[in-house]
Motif scaffolding. Structure first.
Motif, short mmCIF file in Angstrom:
data_model
loop_
_atom_site.label_atom_id
_atom_site.label_comp_id
_atom_site.label_asym_id
_atom_site.label_seq_id
_atom_site.Cartn_x
_atom_site.Cartn_y
_atom_site.Cartn_z
N THR A 17 -3.45 -4.17 1.63
CA THR A 17 -4.19 -3.73 0.44
C THR A 17 -3.41 -3.91 -0.85
O THR A 17 -3.90 -3.55 -1.91
CB THR A 17 -4.57 -2.26 0.60
OG1 THR A 17 -3.39 -1.48 0.80
CG2 THR A 17 -5.52 -2.07 1.76
N THR A 18 -2.18 -4.43 -0.76
CA THR A 18 -1.38 -4.64 -1.97
C THR A 18 -0.97 -6.10 -2.07
O THR A 18 -1.03 -6.85 -1.09
CB THR A 18 -0.11 -3.78 -1.97
OG1 THR A 18 0.81 -4.31 -1.01
CG2 THR A 18 -0.42 -2.33 -1.64
N ALA A 19 -0.52 -6.48 -3.25
CA ALA A 19 0.00 -7.83 -3.45
C ALA A 19 1.52 -7.88 -3.30
O ALA A 19 2.13 -8.93 -3.49
CB ALA A 19 -0.40 -8.34 -4.84
N GLU A 20 2.11 -6.74 -2.99
CA GLU A 20 3.57 -6.67 -2.87
C GLU A 20 4.04 -7.35 -1.59
O GLU A 20 3.32 -7.40 -0.58
CB GLU A 20 4.03 -5.21 -2.86
CG GLU A 20 3.62 -4.42 -4.10
CD GLU A 20 4.26 -4.96 -5.36
OE1 GLU A 20 5.44 -5.36 -5.29
OE2 GLU A 20 3.58 -5.00 -6.40
N SER A 40 0.92 -0.70 2.58
CA SER A 40 0.81 0.55 1.84
C SER A 40 0.42 1.69 2.78
O SER A 40 0.19 1.50 3.98
CB SER A 40 -0.28 0.41 0.77
OG SER A 40 -1.56 0.28 1.39
N GLN A 42 -2.39 3.06 2.77
CA GLN A 42 -3.74 2.73 3.24
C GLN A 42 -3.70 1.83 4.47
O GLN A 42 -4.49 2.00 5.39
CB GLN A 42 -4.52 2.04 2.13
CG GLN A 42 -4.90 2.94 0.96
CD GLN A 42 -5.58 2.14 -0.14
OE1 GLN A 42 -4.91 1.53 -0.99
NE2 GLN A 42 -6.90 2.14 -0.12
N ASP A 43 -2.76 0.89 4.48
CA ASP A 43 -2.63 0.00 5.64
C ASP A 43 -2.15 0.78 6.86
O ASP A 43 -2.62 0.54 7.99
CB ASP A 43 -1.65 -1.13 5.32
CG ASP A 43 -2.12 -1.98 4.15
OD1 ASP A 43 -3.28 -2.41 4.15
OD2 ASP A 43 -1.33 -2.17 3.20
#
Length: 463
Positions: A17-20, A40, A42-43
């Protein structure tokens, strides 16, 4: 350059869910060789939910069928042996022979041992008028370190699966590529969706989210004592079961009857394996005052064979190299005698540290008390056996140890050492024996039947 953008959840690769992302660095060349997703909270939540949904069916699966799936996983890992070994060399820096024999060979053997153990493990037994049942704990959050990237995954994930638990793995950020290969092997093995899940990322983000998640019933963590305290506090606050395999400062004790040359060489082989990046490393060598200088001379000669870039690999990162160099400088500053090695980089490129030997070390010195996690060995004198025992037991740790001498005397001494696993006269590592520590070296045991029991609840029915 490889870019891995997803996590493995519910039997499939999913975008995070992130671009990191997290950069993976080859410690021998200092080059970035890949990026992996930084998952994250969420993941982690999605992974835990998948594990929770899969738990009832997997827990109800008969042990023989679980054993078949674990055997298939072992075979899938073994089929990737060359690729895994090359990956361990690339992201950890392990010399190729060590990568094949230990970093791949050991976890394949451990996985196979659990497939076999399930045929005989007593999940149900009669005790008087009671039937005692061993039932899976539930969803396990497994957080693994970088020093043995595949073995530590297998030592947690496989016994948890054997017990009937489902798992969410958060592998170390320094060595995630090996974990990705393990997840691919899981997929190929036919394990049901959701039984194994993995989220890569950073410890303070994905790791903490896993520890704190209310859907996780147990946390199994291997790493530093400092982080282990934090994990234990968070898990304990939620009244979750926790298993912690933490640091060590293991002593190798040469009793007066020891073969000094064999004992010194054996101790150094243990201490310098994996470039000293092992929690059970025999980094304190205790020698009687009458044989002390002889032992130091043997050690100095033996260390010449540990050539950085050949027999001795780099440390995992620049930060780890700098930490180890800092300890070497501390040892010099506190008055220990530097026999070989030192803080000067042995090679112009890579995170290498010269194999370093300190003599005239006293028990209160920093290098005799704190875990260094690098190719640094300290030699201490003792006066008699009681003095040796006091020094051996005189740290906050109690993970491993070794004793060398006449068999009866060495065994008697080993029984008095405050450590979880002790080699007597070079006894070989046994993957079926419990591994874990006393004191601040951790809570719980891994490997063999004891490692399986960690993931089981005990229930009794009275009739």
């Amino acid at each position: 350059m490889k870019v891995h953008e997803g996590s493995y959840v519910n039997g499939a690769w999913q975008p995070v869910t992130t671009a990191e992302s997290v950069a993976v660095v080859n410690p021998a060349t200092e080059e970035v060789i890949a990026h992996v997703a930084a998952g994250s909270a969420q993941d982690v939540d999605a992974a835990v939910r998948a594990a929770r949904a899969a738990f009832p069916d997997w827990a109800a699966t008969p042990p023989a069928r679980r054993a078949a799936r674990i055997a298939a996983l072992r075979d899938a890992v073994a089929a990737r042996a060359d690729e895994i070994a090359a990956t361990v060399t690339a992201e950890l820096g392990a010399p190729p022979k060590l990568a094949q024999a230990v970093h791949v060979g050991l976890p394949v053997a451990v996985a196979g041992s659990y497939a076999e153990l399930l045929a005989t493990y007593p999940f149900e037994e009669k005790v008087g008028n009671s039937t005692v049942l061993m039932e899976p704990v539930g969803v396990v959050g497994a957080i693994t370190p970088w020093n043995y990237p595949l073995h530590q995954i297998v030592a947690k994930v496989v016994p948890a699966l054997a017990a009937g638990c489902t798992v969410v793995l958060k592998p170390a950020e320094n060595t995630p590529l090996t974990a990705l290969l393990f997840a691919q092997a899981v997929h190929e093995s036919g394990l049901p969706a959701g039984v194994f899940n993995m989220v890569t990322g950073l410890g303070p983000v994905a790791g903490q989210a896993l520890v704190e998640h209310e859907g996780v019933d147990m946390v199994s963590f291997t790493g530093s004592t400092a982080v282990g305290r934090r994990v234990g506090a968070l898990a304990g606050g939620a009244v979750k079961r926790v298993a912690l395999e933490l640091g060590g400062k293991s002593a190798s004790v040469l009793l007066p009857g020891a073969d000094v040359a064999a004992a010194v060489r054996g101790s150094l082989a243990n201490a310098l394996s994996n470039s000293g990046q092992r929690c059970s490393a025999l980094t304190r060598v205790l020698v009687h005052r009458d044989r002390y200088e002889e032992a130091v001379a043997v050690a100095a000669e033996a260390l010449a064979g540990y050539v950085p870039g050949e027999r001795l690999g780099p440390l995992v990162s620049a930060a780890q190299r700098d930490r180890v160099v800092g300890y070497i400088e501390k040892g010099i500053a506190e008055g220990a005698r530097l026999v070989t090695g030192g803080p000067t980089p042995p090679l112009a490129r890579g995170f290498y540290v010269s194999p370093t030997l300190f003599a005239d070390v006293t028990p209160e010195m920093t290098i005799a008390q704190e875990e260094i996690f690098g190719p640094v060995v300290v030699f201490l004198r003792y006066e008699d056996e009681e003095d040796a025992l006091r020094i051996a037991n005189g740290t906050d740790y109690g993970l491993a140890g070794a004793v060398w001498g006449e068999p009866e005397a060495a065994t008697a001494f080993a029984r008095r050492m405050e450590a979880g696993q002790i080699d007597v006269n070079g006894g070989r590592f046994n993957a079926l024996a419990p591994f874990g520590g006393y004191k601040r070296s951790g809570i719980g045991r891994e490997l063999g039947a004891h490692g399986l029991t960690e993931y089981l609840h005990t229930k009794s029915l009275q009739f």
